[in-house]
Design a protein around this motif. Structure first.
Motif, PDB file in Angstrom:
ATOM      1  N   SER A  53       0.822  -1.212   0.000  1.00  0.00           N
ATOM      2  CA  SER A  53       0.000   0.000   0.000  1.00  0.00           C
ATOM      3  C   SER A  53       0.856   1.262   0.000  1.00  0.00           C
ATOM      4  O   SER A  53       0.427   2.310  -0.493  1.00  0.00           O
ATOM      5  N   LEU A  54       2.079   1.173   0.538  1.00  0.00           N
ATOM      6  CA  LEU A  54       2.970   2.331   0.576  1.00  0.00           C
ATOM      7  C   LEU A  54       3.883   2.408  -0.643  1.00  0.00           C
ATOM      8  O   LEU A  54       4.798   3.234  -0.681  1.00  0.00           O
ATOM      9  N   GLY A  55       3.631   1.556  -1.617  1.00  0.00           N
ATOM     10  CA  GLY A  55       4.333   1.677  -2.887  1.00  0.00           C
ATOM     11  C   GLY A  55       5.602   0.873  -3.024  1.00  0.00           C
ATOM     12  O   GLY A  55       6.360   1.070  -3.983  1.00  0.00           O
ATOM     13  N   PHE A  56       5.856  -0.052  -2.093  1.00  0.00           N
ATOM     14  CA  PHE A  56       7.050  -0.888  -2.177  1.00  0.00           C
ATOM     15  C   PHE A  56       6.721  -2.162  -2.953  1.00  0.00           C
ATOM     16  O   PHE A  56       5.753  -2.859  -2.636  1.00  0.00           O
ATOM     17  N   GLU A  57       7.535  -2.462  -3.947  1.00  0.00           N
ATOM     18  CA  GLU A  57       7.258  -3.609  -4.805  1.00  0.00           C
ATOM     19  C   GLU A  57       7.398  -4.926  -4.061  1.00  0.00           C
ATOM     20  O   GLU A  57       6.636  -5.876  -4.303  1.00  0.00           O
ATOM     21  N   TYR A  58       8.361  -4.982  -3.144  1.00  0.00           N
ATOM     22  CA  TYR A  58       8.597  -6.202  -2.380  1.00  0.00           C
ATOM     23  C   TYR A  58       8.678  -5.868  -0.889  1.00  0.00           C
ATOM     24  O   TYR A  58       9.216  -4.817  -0.519  1.00  0.00           O
ATOM     25  N   PRO A  59       8.176  -6.757  -0.016  1.00  0.00           N
ATOM     26  CA  PRO A  59       8.277  -6.518   1.426  1.00  0.00           C
ATOM     27  C   PRO A  59       9.714  -6.316   1.898  1.00  0.00           C
ATOM     28  O   PRO A  59       9.959  -5.549   2.831  1.00  0.00           O
ATOM     29  N   SER A  60      10.657  -6.984   1.261  1.00  0.00           N
ATOM     30  CA  SER A  60      12.057  -6.846   1.677  1.00  0.00           C
ATOM     31  C   SER A  60      12.549  -5.415   1.476  1.00  0.00           C
ATOM     32  O   SER A  60      13.356  -4.909   2.271  1.00  0.00           O
ATOM     33  N   TYR A  61      12.062  -4.744   0.408  1.00  0.00           N
ATOM     34  CA  TYR A  61      12.439  -3.347   0.187  1.00  0.00           C
ATOM     35  C   TYR A  61      11.898  -2.471   1.323  1.00  0.00           C
ATOM     36  O   TYR A  61      12.587  -1.575   1.823  1.00  0.00           O
ATOM     37  N   PHE A  62      10.650  -2.743   1.705  1.00  0.00           N
ATOM     38  CA  PHE A  62      10.034  -1.986   2.794  1.00  0.00           C
ATOM     39  C   PHE A  62      10.765  -2.237   4.109  1.00  0.00           C
ATOM     40  O   PHE A  62      11.013  -1.304   4.883  1.00  0.00           O
ATOM     41  N   ASN A  63      11.123  -3.486   4.374  1.00  0.00           N
ATOM     42  CA  ASN A  63      11.835  -3.810   5.614  1.00  0.00           C
ATOM     43  C   ASN A  63      13.147  -3.043   5.716  1.00  0.00           C
ATOM     44  O   ASN A  63      13.487  -2.500   6.778  1.00  0.00           O
ATOM     45  N   ARG A  64      13.897  -2.998   4.610  1.00  0.00           N
ATOM     46  CA  ARG A  64      15.176  -2.279   4.617  1.00  0.00           C
ATOM     47  C   ARG A  64      14.958  -0.781   4.812  1.00  0.00           C
ATOM     48  O   ARG A  64      15.689  -0.126   5.561  1.00  0.00           O
ATOM     49  N   PHE A  65      13.950  -0.242   4.118  1.00  0.00           N
ATOM     50  CA  PHE A  65      13.642   1.183   4.253  1.00  0.00           C
ATOM     51  C   PHE A  65      13.268   1.518   5.696  1.00  0.00           C
ATOM     52  O   PHE A  65      13.788   2.479   6.288  1.00  0.00           O
TER      53      PHE A  65
END
Length: 275
Positions: free
Chosen positions: A249-261
């Protein structure tokens, strides 16, 4: 800085001791408001102009001033009083203290915080009493706070004059805030990076970045990341959505990208923060 309402009353006072990440949406209100923040940090936006709050502050709001609040700390405390125009004599409602052309945020030293906490606590006690003339007494204490603001009046920062940089900055913040809050996992924000905002505003990305930095002292990416981090915190604390859904929902293609961010911004993984 939580979301409070006045309803049909002419006066309300709240003590803030929040462990929730509660944003205040960007809009005008139909009442006056004075807030004393004794602990916590966040970003205020006044008519599109950002103000970083990281120390104890006294802030005055009026019905002509559109504003919002985005907390950046997990807890914040203080006091908020709401009142109608009838509570103050005319001269105290006039500029500069309640002017829409100023950002009336005052940084306080320890002595000022102590004095103001005493006044707010007295107002809470009076408001809870059955004293017949308590409205008049409450108005007196509000005037004391207003006079304290007038005494500190050299502190407020005037809003910048209208120019291209300010106009672009306000348009940027309008677009940024319109994307939030995210109300369901199916909603996906559309503007995710500075290039998207530059395209939406029909300006070159370098011009956008320069304008944002000139007005706010921060770059475009910083503001986007702050808002994404704040929204992520709220969703993690106030919903049971899976982390993958929040990431999407926040625009991250993969959960791993969101986790790192998220870990880069907060020092914690999303699951650790949620605990």
């Amino acid at each position: 800085m939580s979301t409070f309402t006045l309803g049909q009353d002419t006066f309300r006072i709240y003590k803030i001791n929040s462990k929730k990440h509660e944003s205040v949406s960007y809009k005008r209100r139909d009442y006056f408001k004075i807030s004393l923040l004794t602990a916590g940090t966040g970003m205020m936006y006044f008519s599109g102009t950002p103000v970083w709050v990281e120390k104890a502050t006294l802030t005055f709001f009026n019905p002509l001033l559109a504003y919002s609040w985005e907390p950046t700390s997990k807890t914040h405390s203080g006091y908020t009083v709401l009142f109608t125009a009838d509570f103050l004599p005319g001269p105290l409602r006039r500029p500069p203290l309640f002017s829409p052309d100023l950002i009336p945020v005052y940084t306080l030293d320890k002595a000022a915080v102590k004095d103001l906490v005493f006044i707010f606590e007295k107002m809470i006690a009076i408001d809870e009493s059955d004293y017949a003339q308590k409205n008049e007494l409450l108005a007196h204490y509000i005037q004391l706070i207003v006079h304290e603001g007038l005494r500190l009046q050299k502190v407020p920062k005037p809003m910048l004059q209208n120019n291209a940089a300010e106009r672009i900055t306000r348009q940027f913040f309008d677009l940024l805030w319109k994307q939030f809050p995210v109300r369901s996992p199916e909603e996906v924000i559309q503007l995710k990076n500075p290039s998207h905002y530059a395209d939406a505003l029909n300006v070159h990305i370098n011009h956008l970045n320069q304008s944002i930095h000139t007005i706010s002292g921060k770059n475009t990416t910083w503001h986007i990341q702050q808002k994404l981090t704040g929204e992520a915190k709220m969703l993690l604390m106030q919903t049971d959505w899976p982390v993958a859904d929040i990431a999407y929902s926040l625009g991250f293609e993969y959960p791993s990208y969101f986790n790192r961010f998220f870990k880069k911004q907060t020092g914690l993984t999303p699951l650790s923060f949620r605990k």
